[in-house]
Design an enzyme around this catalytic site. Sequence first.
Site, mmCIF file in Angstrom:
data_model
loop_
_atom_site.group_PDB
_atom_site.id
_atom_site.type_symbol
_atom_site.label_atom_id
_atom_site.label_comp_id
_atom_site.label_asym_id
_atom_site.label_seq_id
_atom_site.Cartn_x
_atom_site.Cartn_y
_atom_site.Cartn_z
ATOM 1 N N GLN A 24 0.786 -1.214 0.000
ATOM 2 C CA GLN A 24 0.000 0.000 0.000
ATOM 3 C C GLN A 24 0.823 1.270 0.000
ATOM 4 O OE1 GLN A 24 -2.813 -0.529 3.222
ATOM 5 N NE2 GLN A 24 -4.086 -1.599 1.747
ATOM 6 N N ASN A 49 -0.969 7.631 7.511
ATOM 7 C CA ASN A 49 -1.416 6.329 7.060
ATOM 8 C C ASN A 49 -0.774 5.898 5.774
ATOM 9 O OD1 ASN A 49 -3.222 6.602 4.601
ATOM 10 N ND2 ASN A 49 -4.098 8.132 5.944
ATOM 11 N N CYS A 50 -0.736 4.605 5.608
ATOM 12 C CA CYS A 50 -0.098 3.981 4.458
ATOM 13 C C CYS A 50 -1.140 3.222 3.650
ATOM 14 C CB CYS A 50 0.999 3.038 4.929
ATOM 15 S SG CYS A 50 2.149 3.846 6.041
ATOM 16 N N VAL A 51 -2.320 3.807 3.539
ATOM 17 C CA VAL A 51 -3.400 3.163 2.777
ATOM 18 C C VAL A 51 -3.051 3.201 1.297
ATOM 19 C CG1 VAL A 51 -4.844 5.182 2.278
ATOM 20 C CG2 VAL A 51 -5.931 3.014 2.823
#
Lengths: 428, 349
Positions: A112, A241-243
């Site tokens: 991701q 975040n690492c979405v």
Amino acid sequence: MRLELHRVSVRNVLWGDTTKVEDGTLFVNKEEMLSVVRPDERIAKASLELARPGESVRIIPVKDVIEPRCKLSGSGEVFPGFVGGMETVGEGATMVLDGAAVVTCGPIVAFQEGLIDMSGPGSAYSPFSETCNVVFIAEPVEGLDQHSYEAALRESGLKLAWYLADCCRSAKADLVKAYEMEGPVRESALYPHLPKIAYFCMSITQGLLHDTFLYGADMKHIVPTLIHPNEKMDGAMISGNCVSACDKNTTWHHLNDPIVEELYSRHGKDLVFLGVIPTLEDTRLAGKERTSWFNANLARMLGADGVVISEEGYGNPDTDLCMNAAKCEKLGIRTVIISDEAAGTDGKSQGLADATPEMTAFVSAGNVNEMVELPAMERVIGFPESIANLSGGAEESLRKDGSMFVELQAIIGSTNELGFSRIGARWV
Amino acid sequence: MMTKRVVCYINQFFAGLGGEEQAHVPPSSKAGTMGPAMQIDNLLGEDAEVVGTVICGDSYYGENMEKARVECLELVSAFGPDLLIAGPAFNAGRYGVACGDICKEVSERLEIPSITGMFPENPGVELYRSGTYIVPVADSARGMKNALEAIATLAGKMIRGEKLGAAEDEGYISRAIRKNFFHEVSGARRAVDMLLKKLDGVSFNTEYEMPVFKRVTPAPPVMDMSKATIALVSSGGIVPRGNPDHIRVSSAESYGVYDISKLDDLTPEVFESIHGGYDRVWANEDPDTVLPLDIMREMEKEGVFAKLYDHVFTTTGTGTAVSHAERFGREIGERLKKDGVDAVILTST
């Protein structure tokens, strides 16, 4: 509240002896910039590289992109909770290095994370192919857990972005724009005949490296609340975040929120902009229910006639999206949703993991699974082999010559659900 | 550019053979144009030439579909076409189905584009919209002039190899496929515009209509758990270390089947998580957190249920196309049913 954004144009970036901006060129003293984030016992190796629009350069894997900003006047400092203290921001004046960006890079989650191509077909899909990027690459000390690594990169990125702006604070602005608006009660009284619009900024708050911060507070622990749009411009909301790269709201996107920009530009003309409701995407049912009830009730208490709802991510949060839309509509508050779709590589699948009949106004930010052919770039900043682990990539995605056939979701910002770009999926 | 070759397909009526009483005529063909094919040829101008027309009775096609399809394909193919144009069928149901069917067949077999025209309520639309390009036309031949112009316009673009835009812009009924385009303005602008229209009660076009999900009736509950065989299935991406079957971390197109008959517990030495939709820190410390083999074995030993099925089925459930997921479900379900499994615990993330 009144905030002036002083935009200093940056059209090129070069190394130099003094960090400053001159005639549109940002000069960066590499050693001084690195010293801002040293020492950091979490980081074993840190370096900086430059990537300019039009260059044959790929940056991979990208964690976050931050626009250099600093306060010129007014309380607090940008990125409250990280660089700034806890004072409410959004007033006075803020300097923006418009056209520059700090890009943090490092393999943390493995999956991701995303890439930026500074030229070629991939460049059309990211706003960061058009910014002069100072890339901060950090490798963790041996055995460092992922959460600490992510925090180290996040904190560094914010400090470095502030540093660049701070060094250039005396530069003359090319454009000054004032954003002035009081609170929802006073503004609604000024324009009783205009529709009242609130904005739900749904944010990934799933934990485990998928987090968003509001004044330094981890948003998964809060309930939805209300902030003035000016606060976003001073970095009240930070991405942690690492979405999926395609629809992660980078800190840069939060600072340059196009929904805020659009609602503000029409405030007092064809609508009243009530404010921004930063809200959660909880992974648990109880959290989803609590959040969606809160969102709808906040909108109702504010007197909203309509709400713009942006999602972050896809899949699990599609359910929150439906709950938000349904609860508002049932209260008579009209909604429009901006979301991307996971319609499959062939475009034939249902794009949302959930649906609700009340979601009658939907703006598409694009199909994340559509395949794109990315040619090899002459220079790769970062860790090219990480493409095997990116969402949208697979081992076979990366060819020996450096070219790749990947899903759009591998490109940072490609389907941003604040509606930043003009892309959208349509029926063919 | 060499003049492209177009073939037209029409029914007995438009070929001038007669009406309903001639609907049973078998397929035939004629070099050059016949019926509406003549005007199509005119409209296509220099880009293309209608080199042949294939005729078939609507009843013949409808009552002998497999045979008619093969026969008509052969006749079409004999002309060496670059493009097939069928109809327009207006609201005639059998004609619409025949047009749609031959277009789909020709496009698949000869790998050339095909276009037809139908009134949107023609039954041929829902059946064949994904297999060809259906231009919406009037409900009767009174709309022939407009229909042919619309069809010829689209045909011209295809012949000239022009890039096509969205279905709505190109004037055909969408094939139910999503494709990315760049709009004139940002999503944020489009959203605020749409919301204000909604509030004003002005009609607006949503960019994505809500899908209607199929409702699957749940199986009846297990009456006697102590006699039941339970299987573990997961979309949490737990696979043997090294991911031997190369299941994708996202948008999976396959699932793995793994023998756990000799295992009481999943350990990180043997299993790992490859799911691209959540942070795998805890799943990789103990894969049982996502695929709870350990608890299942305990309960099996205690006699809570009779038997844990020998294999687990696993895939990654992030970004998985619904069509793939449906297929996985069907295949896994069929196998489990065949092997006498009574119930499934499906772990999802």
